[in-house]
Design an enzyme around this catalytic site. Structure first.
Site, PDB file in Angstrom:
ATOM      1  CE  LYS A 135       6.740  11.149  67.362  1.00  0.00           C
ATOM      2  NZ  LYS A 135       8.108  11.248  67.912  1.00  0.00           N
ATOM      3  CG  ASP A 175       9.342  11.697  64.615  1.00  0.00           C
ATOM      4  OD1 ASP A 175       9.967  11.444  65.649  1.00  0.00           O
ATOM      5  OD2 ASP A 175       9.096  10.819  63.754  1.00  0.00           O
TER       6      ASP A 175
HETATM    7  P1  NDP Z   1      14.232  13.068  59.159  1.00  0.00           P
HETATM    8  O1  NDP Z   1      12.979  13.203  58.414  1.00  0.00           O
HETATM    9  O2  NDP Z   1      15.115  14.238  59.332  1.00  0.00           O
HETATM   10  O3  NDP Z   1      15.121  11.901  58.522  1.00  0.00           O
HETATM   11  C1  NDP Z   1      14.633  10.611  58.402  1.00  0.00           C
HETATM   12  C2  NDP Z   1      15.698   9.737  57.773  1.00  0.00           C
HETATM   13  O4  NDP Z   1      15.297   8.376  57.891  1.00  0.00           O
HETATM   14  C3  NDP Z   1      15.880  10.000  56.299  1.00  0.00           C
HETATM   15  O5  NDP Z   1      17.189   9.708  55.919  1.00  0.00           O
HETATM   16  C4  NDP Z   1      14.894   9.007  55.669  1.00  0.00           C
HETATM   17  O6  NDP Z   1      15.205   8.633  54.348  1.00  0.00           O
HETATM   18  C5  NDP Z   1      15.052   7.841  56.596  1.00  0.00           C
HETATM   19  N1  NDP Z   1      13.804   7.077  56.608  1.00  0.00           N
HETATM   20  C6  NDP Z   1      12.619   7.502  57.038  1.00  0.00           C
HETATM   21  N2  NDP Z   1      11.682   6.581  56.876  1.00  0.00           N
HETATM   22  C7  NDP Z   1      12.296   5.549  56.308  1.00  0.00           C
HETATM   23  C8  NDP Z   1      11.852   4.296  55.890  1.00  0.00           C
HETATM   24  N3  NDP Z   1      10.576   3.912  56.004  1.00  0.00           N
HETATM   25  N4  NDP Z   1      12.768   3.455  55.371  1.00  0.00           N
HETATM   26  C9  NDP Z   1      14.054   3.831  55.249  1.00  0.00           C
HETATM   27  N5  NDP Z   1      14.526   5.030  55.621  1.00  0.00           N
HETATM   28  C10 NDP Z   1      13.655   5.875  56.148  1.00  0.00           C
HETATM   29  O7  NDP Z   1      13.815  12.460  60.584  1.00  0.00           O
HETATM   30  P2  NDP Z   1      14.616  12.466  61.959  1.00  0.00           P
HETATM   31  O8  NDP Z   1      16.071  12.389  61.717  1.00  0.00           O
HETATM   32  O9  NDP Z   1      14.073  13.572  62.776  1.00  0.00           O
HETATM   33  O10 NDP Z   1      14.102  11.105  62.621  1.00  0.00           O
HETATM   34  C11 NDP Z   1      14.790   9.876  62.457  1.00  0.00           C
HETATM   35  C12 NDP Z   1      14.372   8.923  63.565  1.00  0.00           C
HETATM   36  O11 NDP Z   1      14.732   9.469  64.830  1.00  0.00           O
HETATM   37  C13 NDP Z   1      12.875   8.623  63.656  1.00  0.00           C
HETATM   38  O12 NDP Z   1      12.711   7.294  64.101  1.00  0.00           O
HETATM   39  C14 NDP Z   1      12.402   9.570  64.742  1.00  0.00           C
HETATM   40  O13 NDP Z   1      11.229   9.107  65.349  1.00  0.00           O
HETATM   41  C15 NDP Z   1      13.586   9.516  65.681  1.00  0.00           C
HETATM   42  N6  NDP Z   1      13.749  10.630  66.606  1.00  0.00           N
HETATM   43  C16 NDP Z   1      13.801  11.923  66.162  1.00  0.00           C
HETATM   44  C17 NDP Z   1      14.015  12.950  67.044  1.00  0.00           C
HETATM   45  C18 NDP Z   1      14.170  14.368  66.597  1.00  0.00           C
HETATM   46  O14 NDP Z   1      14.439  15.208  67.442  1.00  0.00           O
HETATM   47  N7  NDP Z   1      14.030  14.675  65.325  1.00  0.00           N
HETATM   48  C19 NDP Z   1      14.132  12.714  68.503  1.00  0.00           C
HETATM   49  C20 NDP Z   1      14.141  11.301  68.846  1.00  0.00           C
HETATM   50  C21 NDP Z   1      13.935  10.328  67.928  1.00  0.00           C
HETATM   51  P3  NDP Z   1      14.335   9.225  53.127  1.00  0.00           P
HETATM   52  O15 NDP Z   1      14.781  10.642  52.971  1.00  0.00           O
HETATM   53  O16 NDP Z   1      14.681   8.362  51.976  1.00  0.00           O
HETATM   54  O17 NDP Z   1      12.892   9.106  53.549  1.00  0.00           O
HETATM   55  O1  2IT Z   2      10.826  11.086  69.185  1.00  0.00           O
HETATM   56  C1  2IT Z   2      11.110  12.161  69.738  1.00  0.00           C
HETATM   57  O2  2IT Z   2      11.492  12.209  70.905  1.00  0.00           O
HETATM   58  C2  2IT Z   2      10.996  13.394  68.956  1.00  0.00           C
HETATM   59  N1  2IT Z   2      10.666  13.327  67.776  1.00  0.00           N
HETATM   60  C3  2IT Z   2      11.247  14.726  69.596  1.00  0.00           C
HETATM   61  C4  2IT Z   2      10.027  15.194  70.321  1.00  0.00           C
HETATM   62  C5  2IT Z   2      10.098  16.593  70.872  1.00  0.00           C
HETATM   63  O3  2IT Z   2       9.081  17.008  71.434  1.00  0.00           O
HETATM   64  O4  2IT Z   2      11.123  17.268  70.764  1.00  0.00           O
END
Ligand code: NDP
Ligand code: 2IT
Length: 459
Positions: A135, A175
């Site tokens: 990461k 992420d």
């Molecule tokens: P994005 O940046 O697309 O979206 C993040 C969302 O979460 C936004 O709505 C944001 O709100 C909110 N958010 C982030 N930080 C905070 C905080 N500190 N407090 C409140 N709200 C918060 O990210 P992703 O959708 O890609 O990721 C979301 C989660 O999923 C994370 O935990 C990530 O690690 C996990 N994840 C992502 C994957 C992927 O493929 N993208 C795969 C597996 C897990 P705001 O706009 O106000 O910051």
């Molecule tokens: O938390 C996660 O699994 C991710 N943000 C996706 C990682 C990836 O390599 O696609």
């Protein structure tokens, strides 16, 4: 019913947990993730105690193979120099090249990236695909920055990161705060510096330059495939249920899309300022436009649906989205979003399932509370593995210099998520933890990682 994790009896396991806590005392998120995994693998550790101890297996497991930390200087639109801190944590490469996302958020620090890297080892093992755990990211805040500033930052970040990654070495992706725009700039800079078209060095790429169909949707879709399997296993109909989703980013939006397809009405979604509540169900296209095109706030939803409600965060430890009554809870924002107090509200409101789209959005106390109250609980390392699994499928396509159709990738994703559920269930049952998917996921994943590490000697 699901049983909560037991107190640790095994002396070796306990001593490694205690020593790791002492050694990493300033890293609470890493300690939380490490303890959650280690406290559930006792049956296996007890069975192999002698060998593990002799080989220092657990001591090696909790220590990243490598952490890179670097300066990221860039010049903002006013001509001022900004300096951020960049990282890559290459936690465990026993199963394959390090694989995991990059997070750009002001809260990023070594503890958060170590927790995410540690989780990633086991998540990636559960996918059944050949990917190790890593990461990275930066404390850079993309919010409010111009495209030019984001590009400048990404280029400077890659100037250093490129020394440490490669399609057979370490493959970053998105992420929080890193989506298609950032991956594009990062890829461009890698290509320029290395003077090579190495498509497999990053995943989550645009479809025009080596991206995989369905990668954008994969985490949210995969989450709902896991929920579908979990509910089916308990003879619970998904169609007609209600849900709430915290977050409104990549994972949240595509969880909403698939939930709708399954006949689930999503009543509320949020961002870090507040939540929107639409009793008719959140409108997918409107949210996509606000978030993906305009980079706006969920509050803007009211410009399109004036009868919906916006509830601003009031500073209490339960975000307003979790106060809305629903059957299925999908935390898709950030870590430690659901604490014990929030879990109590959700249980009192009759939640039947919680599935983690985010990484570690639920505190340990809250997980225990859900399980004690018979709420089906799907841990992130299993339920949100669809994103990284599809990233691995992107790597396969890049190696073939060919691509699969949307349906082919989606079918593979569905199959992978269905298998992950089956693995978690089987491992939990094997050790007498019926329906405890936290224990199931940790045991199934650890078993694979441990075998791979042991086969490769003391390195
Ligand atoms: P994005 O940046 O697309 O979206 C993040 C969302 O979460 C936004 O709505 C944001 O709100 C909110 N958010 C982030 N930080 C905070 C905080 N500190 N407090 C409140 N709200 C918060 O990210 P992703 O959708 O890609 O990721 C979301 C989660 O999923 C994370 O935990 C990530 O690690 C996990 N994840 C992502 C994957 C992927 O493929 N993208 C795969 C597996 C897990 P705001 O706009 O106000 O910051
Ligand atoms: O938390 C996660 O699994 C991710 N943000 C996706 C990682 C990836 O390599 O696609």
């Amino acid at each position: 019913m699901a049983q909560a994790a037991v107190m640790i009896q095994n002396g070796y396991l306990k001593s490694v947990i205690d020593a790791t806590k002492a050694k990493n005392a300033s890293e609470p998120e890493f300690i939380q993730a490490m303890e959650e995994v280690l406290s559930t693998i006792e049956p296996i550790v007890s069975k192999h105690e002698e060998e593990y101890k002799k080989e220092g297996l657990l001591e090696r497991l909790v220590e990243p193979e490598r952490i890179i930390s670097f300066r990221v200087p860039w010049i903002d639109d006013k001509g001022q120099v900004q300096v951020n801190r960049g990282y890559r944590v290459q936690f465990n490469g026993a199963i394959g090249p390090y694989k995991g996302g990059l997070r750009f958020h002001p809260s990023v620090n070594q503890s958060i990236l170590k927790f995410l890297g540690f989780e990633q080892i086991f998540k990636n093992a559960l996918t059944g695909l050949p990917i190790g755990g890593g990461k990275g990211g930066s404390d850079f805040d993309p919010k409010g920055k111009s495209d030019n500033e984001v590009m400048k930052f990404c280029q400077s970040f890659m100037n250093e990161l490129q020394k440490h990654i490669g399609q057979d070495l370490d493959v970053p992706a998105g992420d929080i705060g890193v989506g298609a725009r950032e991956i594009g700039y990062l890829f461009g800079q890698y290509r320029k510096i290395r003077n090579v078209y190495e498509a497999g060095v990053l995943t989550g790429k645009g479809l025009e330059y080596g991206g995989s169909l369905t990668r954008k949707e994969a985490t949210g879709y995969g989450l709902m495939y896991f929920v579908r399997e979990m509910l089916k296993d308990h003879n619970i109909e998904l169609n007609g249920k209600t849900a709430i989703i915290s977050g409104s980013g990549n994972v949240a939006i595509y969880a909403l899309e698939k939930a709708e397809k399954y006949g689930v009405k999503v009543l509320a979604m949020s961002d870090s300022n507040g939540c929107i509540y639409d009793k008719n169900g959140i409108d997918l296209e409107t949210i996509k436009m606000i978030k993906e095109v305009q980079r706006g706030r969920v509050k803007d939803y009211l410009n399109h649906f004036p009868n919906a409600e916006y509830i601003e965060n009031d500073g209490s430890s339960t975000p307003p989205v979790y106060k809305i009554k629903a059957d299925i809870i999908l935390p898709c924002a950030t870590q430690n979003d659901i604490n014990l107090e929030t879990a109590k509200i959700l249980v009192a409101n009759g939640a039947i399932a919680v599935a983690e789209g985010a990484n570690m959005p639920t505190t340990t106390e809250a997980i225990n509370y859900f399980q004690e109250n018979n709420v089906l609980f799907a841990p992130g390392k299993a339920a949100n593995a669809g994103g990284v699994a599809t990233s691995a499928l992107e790597m396969v396509q890049n190696s073939m210099r060919f691509f699969w159709s949307y349906e082919e990738v989606d079918q593979k994703l569905d199959m992978i998520m269905t298998k992950i559920f089956a693995r978690c269930k089987a491992a939990a049952y094997e050790y007498g933890y019926k329906d405890n998917y936290v224990v199931g996921a940790n045991i199934a994943a650890f078993r694979k990682v441990a075998r791979a590490m042991r086969a490769q000697g003391i390195i």
